[in-house]
Design an enzyme around this catalytic site. Sequence first.
Site, PDB file in Angstrom:
ATOM      1  N   PHE A 174       0.897  -1.171   0.000  1.00 38.51           N
ATOM      2  CA  PHE A 174       0.000   0.000   0.000  1.00 38.51           C
ATOM      3  C   PHE A 174       0.927   1.210   0.000  1.00 38.51           C
ATOM      4  O   PHE A 174       1.596   1.480   1.006  1.00 38.51           O
ATOM      5  CB  PHE A 174      -0.848  -0.084   1.274  1.00 38.51           C
ATOM      6  CG  PHE A 174      -1.739   1.074   1.586  1.00 38.51           C
ATOM      7  CD1 PHE A 174      -3.034   1.135   1.085  1.00 38.51           C
ATOM      8  CD2 PHE A 174      -1.321   2.088   2.444  1.00 38.51           C
ATOM      9  CE1 PHE A 174      -3.892   2.184   1.434  1.00 38.51           C
ATOM     10  CE2 PHE A 174      -2.161   3.141   2.788  1.00 38.51           C
ATOM     11  CZ  PHE A 174      -3.454   3.179   2.275  1.00 38.51           C
ATOM     12  N   ARG A 290      -5.528   2.339  11.559  1.00 38.99           N
ATOM     13  CA  ARG A 290      -5.041   3.087  12.724  1.00 38.99           C
ATOM     14  C   ARG A 290      -5.505   2.390  13.992  1.00 38.99           C
ATOM     15  O   ARG A 290      -4.728   2.233  14.942  1.00 38.99           O
ATOM     16  CB  ARG A 290      -5.517   4.534  12.670  1.00 38.99           C
ATOM     17  CG  ARG A 290      -4.654   5.310  11.711  1.00 38.99           C
ATOM     18  CD  ARG A 290      -5.080   6.737  11.518  1.00 38.99           C
ATOM     19  NE  ARG A 290      -4.140   7.363  10.593  1.00 38.99           N
ATOM     20  CZ  ARG A 290      -4.369   8.479   9.931  1.00 38.99           C
ATOM     21  NH1 ARG A 290      -5.517   9.117  10.087  1.00 38.99           N
ATOM     22  NH2 ARG A 290      -3.456   8.968   9.125  1.00 38.99           N
ATOM     23  N   GLN A 321       8.429  -2.589  46.089  1.00 43.87           N
ATOM     24  CA  GLN A 321       7.211  -1.843  45.722  1.00 43.87           C
ATOM     25  C   GLN A 321       7.392  -1.073  44.414  1.00 43.87           C
ATOM     26  O   GLN A 321       6.443  -0.891  43.658  1.00 43.87           O
ATOM     27  CB  GLN A 321       6.826  -0.879  46.844  1.00 43.87           C
ATOM     28  CG  GLN A 321       6.144  -1.600  47.991  1.00 43.87           C
ATOM     29  CD  GLN A 321       5.525  -0.636  48.984  1.00 43.87           C
ATOM     30  OE1 GLN A 321       5.766   0.562  48.941  1.00 43.87           O
ATOM     31  NE2 GLN A 321       4.737  -1.168  49.891  1.00 43.87           N
ATOM     32  N   GLN A 380      13.215  -1.736  31.956  1.00 46.52           N
ATOM     33  CA  GLN A 380      13.745  -1.294  33.250  1.00 46.52           C
ATOM     34  C   GLN A 380      13.591  -2.389  34.306  1.00 46.52           C
ATOM     35  O   GLN A 380      14.502  -2.629  35.103  1.00 46.52           O
ATOM     36  CB  GLN A 380      12.996  -0.015  33.679  1.00 46.52           C
ATOM     37  CG  GLN A 380      13.691   0.778  34.755  1.00 46.52           C
ATOM     38  CD  GLN A 380      15.029   1.353  34.291  1.00 46.52           C
ATOM     39  OE1 GLN A 380      15.272   1.519  33.096  1.00 46.52           O
ATOM     40  NE2 GLN A 380      15.914   1.604  35.234  1.00 46.52           N
ATOM     41  N   GLU A 407       1.679   4.853   9.545  1.00 50.81           N
ATOM     42  CA  GLU A 407       0.227   5.067   9.386  1.00 50.81           C
ATOM     43  C   GLU A 407      -0.255   6.357  10.060  1.00 50.81           C
ATOM     44  O   GLU A 407      -1.350   6.413  10.621  1.00 50.81           O
ATOM     45  CB  GLU A 407      -0.543   3.821   9.824  1.00 50.81           C
ATOM     46  CG  GLU A 407      -0.282   2.728   8.797  1.00 50.81           C
ATOM     47  CD  GLU A 407      -0.809   1.383   9.164  1.00 50.81           C
ATOM     48  OE1 GLU A 407      -1.987   1.301   9.495  1.00 50.81           O
ATOM     49  OE2 GLU A 407      -0.019   0.421   9.097  1.00 50.81           O
TER      50      GLU A 407
HETATM   51  C1  LIG Z   1       8.418   0.672   9.287  1.00 51.87           C
HETATM   52  C2  LIG Z   1       7.670   1.606   8.404  1.00 51.87           C
HETATM   53  C3  LIG Z   1       6.807   1.095   7.458  1.00 51.87           C
HETATM   54  C4  LIG Z   1       6.119   1.957   6.607  1.00 51.87           C
HETATM   55  N1  LIG Z   1       5.308   1.426   5.640  1.00 51.87           N
HETATM   56  C5  LIG Z   1       4.653   2.259   4.802  1.00 51.87           C
HETATM   57  C6  LIG Z   1       3.845   1.738   3.751  1.00 51.87           C
HETATM   58  O1  LIG Z   1       3.713   0.528   3.585  1.00 51.87           O
HETATM   59  N2  LIG Z   1       3.219   2.610   2.921  1.00 51.87           N
HETATM   60  C7  LIG Z   1       3.344   3.950   3.067  1.00 51.87           C
HETATM   61  O2  LIG Z   1       2.759   4.681   2.289  1.00 51.87           O
HETATM   62  N3  LIG Z   1       4.116   4.488   4.049  1.00 51.87           N
HETATM   63  C8  LIG Z   1       4.767   3.669   4.915  1.00 51.87           C
HETATM   64  N4  LIG Z   1       5.572   4.187   5.904  1.00 51.87           N
HETATM   65  C9  LIG Z   1       5.757   5.621   5.984  1.00 51.87           C
HETATM   66  C10 LIG Z   1       5.058   6.271   7.152  1.00 51.87           C
HETATM   67  O3  LIG Z   1       3.677   6.290   6.952  1.00 51.87           O
HETATM   68  C11 LIG Z   1       5.688   7.656   7.317  1.00 51.87           C
HETATM   69  O4  LIG Z   1       6.954   7.442   7.916  1.00 51.87           O
HETATM   70  C12 LIG Z   1       4.868   8.610   8.147  1.00 51.87           C
HETATM   71  O5  LIG Z   1       3.656   8.914   7.514  1.00 51.87           O
HETATM   72  C13 LIG Z   1       5.633   9.908   8.422  1.00 51.87           C
HETATM   73  O6  LIG Z   1       6.210  10.418   7.281  1.00 51.87           O
HETATM   74  P1  LIG Z   1       7.771  10.794   7.288  1.00 51.87           P
HETATM   75  O7  LIG Z   1       8.519   9.637   7.829  1.00 51.87           O
HETATM   76  O8  LIG Z   1       8.128  11.269   5.944  1.00 51.87           O
HETATM   77  O9  LIG Z   1       7.905  11.952   8.342  1.00 51.87           O
HETATM   78  P2  LIG Z   1       7.578  13.506   8.099  1.00 51.87           P
HETATM   79  O10 LIG Z   1       6.221  13.677   7.558  1.00 51.87           O
HETATM   80  O11 LIG Z   1       8.696  14.119   7.364  1.00 51.87           O
HETATM   81  O12 LIG Z   1       7.559  14.027   9.587  1.00 51.87           O
HETATM   82  C14 LIG Z   1       8.733  14.327  10.349  1.00 51.87           C
HETATM   83  C15 LIG Z   1       8.250  14.926  11.670  1.00 51.87           C
HETATM   84  O13 LIG Z   1       7.511  16.133  11.427  1.00 51.87           O
HETATM   85  C16 LIG Z   1       6.208  16.016  11.954  1.00 51.87           C
HETATM   86  N5  LIG Z   1       5.238  16.657  11.077  1.00 51.87           N
HETATM   87  C17 LIG Z   1       5.129  16.537   9.739  1.00 51.87           C
HETATM   88  N6  LIG Z   1       4.078  17.241   9.289  1.00 51.87           N
HETATM   89  C18 LIG Z   1       3.495  17.807  10.363  1.00 51.87           C
HETATM   90  C19 LIG Z   1       2.355  18.638  10.564  1.00 51.87           C
HETATM   91  N7  LIG Z   1       1.585  19.039   9.553  1.00 51.87           N
HETATM   92  N8  LIG Z   1       2.055  19.023  11.826  1.00 51.87           N
HETATM   93  C20 LIG Z   1       2.833  18.623  12.870  1.00 51.87           C
HETATM   94  N9  LIG Z   1       3.917  17.843  12.745  1.00 51.87           N
HETATM   95  C21 LIG Z   1       4.243  17.429  11.511  1.00 51.87           C
HETATM   96  C22 LIG Z   1       5.954  14.518  12.034  1.00 51.87           C
HETATM   97  O14 LIG Z   1       4.935  14.198  12.962  1.00 51.87           O
HETATM   98  C23 LIG Z   1       7.316  14.008  12.431  1.00 51.87           C
HETATM   99  O15 LIG Z   1       7.486  14.156  13.806  1.00 51.87           O
HETATM  100  C24 LIG Z   1       6.276   3.344   6.753  1.00 51.87           C
HETATM  101  C25 LIG Z   1       7.133   3.852   7.738  1.00 51.87           C
HETATM  102  C26 LIG Z   1       7.835   3.002   8.546  1.00 51.87           C
HETATM  103  C27 LIG Z   1       8.758   3.562   9.586  1.00 51.87           C
END
Ligand SMILES: Cc1cc2nc3c(=O)[nH]c(=O)nc-3n(C[C@H](O)[C@H](O)[C@H](O)COP(=O)(O)OP(=O)(O)OC[C@H]3O[C@@H](n4cnc5c(N)ncnc54)[C@H](O)[C@@H]3O)c2cc1C
Length: 431
Positions: A174, A290, A321, A380, A407
């Site tokens: 996906f 989600r 404790q 821990q 996700e």
């Molecule tokens: C193990 C793994 C499997 C995955 N598998 C899939 C998959 O099968 N298909 C797929 O499509 N994706 C997949 N992903 C991608 C995943 O959905 C994204 O990593 C996630 O949506 C965040 O995008 P990014 O990593 O580019 O972070 P970014 O969007 O660059 O975010 C970086 C930081 O900025 C923050 N940020 C960004 N925008 C905002 C905003 N508007 N407001 C506040 N904070 C913000 C984020 O919360 C985060 O803390 C996978 C990721 C991982 C780690």
Amino acid sequence: MVPQQPSGLPAPQGHRVSDAAPAQRNRQGHQTPADWRRPGASPFPLRRNPPMDFKLPVELQRLREQIVDIATTKMIPTAKAAGEMHGPNRDIQRILAEVTPHIYPVECGGRLEHRQRSLAICVLREEMSRLCPDADHMFAQQGLCGTAILFGGTDEQKRRFVPAIANMDRLASFAVTEESGSDAGGLKTTAVASGDQWVLNGSKRLISHAGVAGTYVIFASTDPSQRAKGVSAFVVEEGTPGLSGKLMNFMVPYVVGELELADCHIPRDNILGQPGEGFRWAMQTLDVFRAAVGAHSVGFAQGALDLALDYAQRRELTKHQAIQAKLAEMATEIQAARLMVWQAAWLKDEGQDRQASMACAMAKMYASEMAVRVVNKGVQIMGGDGLNTRYFMQRYYREVRGTTIYEGTSEIQRYVISRQLLREARPYEGP
Ligand SMILES: Cc1cc2nc3c(=O)[nH]c(=O)nc-3n(C[C@H](O)[C@H](O)[C@H](O)COP(=O)(O)OP(=O)(O)OC[C@H]3O[C@@H](n4cnc5c(N)ncnc54)[C@H](O)[C@@H]3O)c2cc1C
């Protein structure tokens, strides 16, 4: 003499003790209204709606027993024998053929015969995450991709693409994420109509099963000026010229990588729904998943609690404790998260989509952050052994970190929740 309920209170009129009927259950295992006529039961029998019932329906209790059995007898030994692999474990894929059909309808090659699909996904994911995370990661991709087709596909597309996903003949993927990250409206991958085909170009990152899947649902923009409203969803099959992928390296043996689409031609009828509807299918799918990431997080947390409790008792650490308090906090937080997850999944299954969106975001955010806290406490409690590869705690510790990211990050869940809160805010009516 006024008949007494076991509580000592007089039985309400019309619900005398002598009226008591034997407990009855419907096919889902819910108490039927007659059940409420038992002594001590609620004086307000529910006639239309099922009573509030915190137990899983019997089908799902049975499913839970089945998955625990398959995980302990087949998945754990298989995953242990293979170790942490860089690539899909094809033996786990074969074992999942006994599991994945439970979340797909019969007409799509599955064995799902009840309406509680989201709840079933949550039950399965909690147990697989606790017992065999490798299996759960693979199962999640089969679910995400197939669910997008169930939401957006025609009957013909469902019959054409879903059975191979349901019976594990093909791994599924996906693919949304690219350079724009959380901003799914900012996709740069494009799909352009050309005769009886679509031509896809662009690149994706962080995609599970990139390069190893047989069936992909790929999100691309058919009208970049419309941002989210210009996103469309396409089914792309392995072997399509121009489609390629390569795996990336992570601290967990995720099967996740980059996907390239270079003049990738696919049939015109591989679009799900109409152009511009892709974001809708993605969001509907993500609501289900989600809540499911919430269940997956609960599974890690429950595994960490079970292991920490066993370890602490063996080493007589429970006399402290400070250790008892940690165990109590862990158990309480897990229970709170599990109830949120079940309620969110139930709302989705009931078709209450508006409430479900917020409940799924809350369940994902709370359960994933809870699991990070709980697993940290588990480490821990075990001291240095919490980091020793001899125990599974270090795997839970590595695994759990991703749950607040994939996700939809926790920050994005907060945005989804607050947006709905603000939209539905009413003037304060209290003192
Ligand atoms: C193990 C793994 C499997 C995955 N598998 C899939 C998959 O099968 N298909 C797929 O499509 N994706 C997949 N992903 C991608 C995943 O959905 C994204 O990593 C996630 O949506 C965040 O995008 P990014 O990593 O580019 O972070 P970014 O969007 O660059 O975010 C970086 C930081 O900025 C923050 N940020 C960004 N925008 C905002 C905003 N508007 N407001 C506040 N904070 C913000 C984020 O919360 C985060 O803390 C996978 C990721 C991982 C780690």
